[in-house]
Design a protein around this motif. Structure first.
Motif, PDB file in Angstrom:
ATOM      1  N   ARG A  16       0.876  -1.182   0.000  1.00  0.00           N
ATOM      2  CA  ARG A  16       0.000   0.000   0.000  1.00  0.00           C
ATOM      3  C   ARG A  16       0.910   1.228   0.000  1.00  0.00           C
ATOM      4  NH1 ARG A  16      -2.118   0.047   4.900  1.00  0.00           N
ATOM      5  NH2 ARG A  16      -1.219   2.006   5.514  1.00  0.00           N
ATOM      6  N   LEU A  17       0.631   2.161  -0.895  1.00  0.00           N
ATOM      7  CA  LEU A  17       1.409   3.394  -0.991  1.00  0.00           C
ATOM      8  C   LEU A  17       0.533   4.553  -0.550  1.00  0.00           C
ATOM      9  CD1 LEU A  17       4.224   4.426  -2.160  1.00  0.00           C
ATOM     10  CD2 LEU A  17       2.847   5.233  -4.060  1.00  0.00           C
ATOM     11  N   ASP A  18       1.010   5.299   0.429  1.00  0.00           N
ATOM     12  CA  ASP A  18       0.291   6.452   0.961  1.00  0.00           C
ATOM     13  C   ASP A  18       1.089   7.709   0.598  1.00  0.00           C
ATOM     14  OD1 ASP A  18      -0.795   8.518   2.479  1.00  0.00           O
ATOM     15  OD2 ASP A  18      -1.113   7.267   4.243  1.00  0.00           O
ATOM     16  N   ARG A  22       3.789   9.659   2.748  1.00  0.00           N
ATOM     17  CA  ARG A  22       5.030   9.225   2.101  1.00  0.00           C
ATOM     18  C   ARG A  22       5.495   7.887   2.681  1.00  0.00           C
ATOM     19  NH1 ARG A  22       7.349  12.325  -1.512  1.00  0.00           N
ATOM     20  NH2 ARG A  22       9.440  11.510  -1.105  1.00  0.00           N
ATOM     21  N   LEU A  24       5.400   3.551   2.168  1.00  0.00           N
ATOM     22  CA  LEU A  24       5.127   2.312   1.460  1.00  0.00           C
ATOM     23  C   LEU A  24       5.025   1.248   2.538  1.00  0.00           C
ATOM     24  CD1 LEU A  24       4.846   0.655  -1.161  1.00  0.00           C
ATOM     25  CD2 LEU A  24       7.341   0.320  -1.063  1.00  0.00           C
ATOM     26  N   PHE A  38      10.888   6.842  -3.459  1.00  0.00           N
ATOM     27  CA  PHE A  38       9.455   7.045  -3.228  1.00  0.00           C
ATOM     28  C   PHE A  38       8.867   7.908  -4.344  1.00  0.00           C
ATOM     29  CE2 PHE A  38       5.647   9.013  -1.747  1.00  0.00           C
ATOM     30  CZ  PHE A  38       4.998   8.009  -1.049  1.00  0.00           C
ATOM     31  N   LEU A  41       8.585   5.856  -7.544  1.00  0.00           N
ATOM     32  CA  LEU A  41       7.476   4.905  -7.473  1.00  0.00           C
ATOM     33  C   LEU A  41       6.142   5.622  -7.635  1.00  0.00           C
ATOM     34  CD1 LEU A  41       6.389   2.068  -6.998  1.00  0.00           C
ATOM     35  CD2 LEU A  41       6.591   2.494  -4.530  1.00  0.00           C
ATOM     36  N   LEU A  42       5.980   6.743  -6.974  1.00  0.00           N
ATOM     37  CA  LEU A  42       4.738   7.503  -7.089  1.00  0.00           C
ATOM     38  C   LEU A  42       4.525   7.993  -8.518  1.00  0.00           C
ATOM     39  CD1 LEU A  42       2.256   8.646  -5.679  1.00  0.00           C
ATOM     40  CD2 LEU A  42       3.631  10.655  -5.065  1.00  0.00           C
TER      41      LEU A  42
END
Length: 84
Positions: A16-18, A22, A24, A38, A41-42
């Motif tokens: 899960r990426l928030d 910031r 993972l 990060f 990836l985003l």
């Protein structure tokens, strides 16, 4: 009064990426990521509907900064290790 828009959470496989926090998260555990990893990836997730060029990635992750292409390769390698 303006409504505050929050960024969506992204879920894939056991991750899960928030973007707002910031973080993972993998199976409930925070994954340590370099800030540029990060950001990369985003950028990839937010543009998952198309192929991004190397130059687009460099601009998205290192906006208005001069960096060598090797920096992109290093961050991609770091992400690959996380998702192996």
């Amino acid at each position: 009064m303006d409504a505050v828009l929050s960024k969506p959470l992204y879920s894939f496989a056991d991750f899960r990426l928030d973007p707002e926090r910031r973080l993972l998260v993998h199976q409930g555990e925070n994954v340590a990521l370099h800030p540029k990893s990060f950001d990369l990836l985003l950028a990839l997730i937010e543009n998952r509907d198309r192929v991004l060029s190397k130059n687009e990635l460099l601009e998205l992750v290192w906006e208005n900064q001069f960096v060598e292409e090797n920096n992109l390769a290093v961050q991609i390698s770091a992400l690959r290790k996380i998702f192996e």
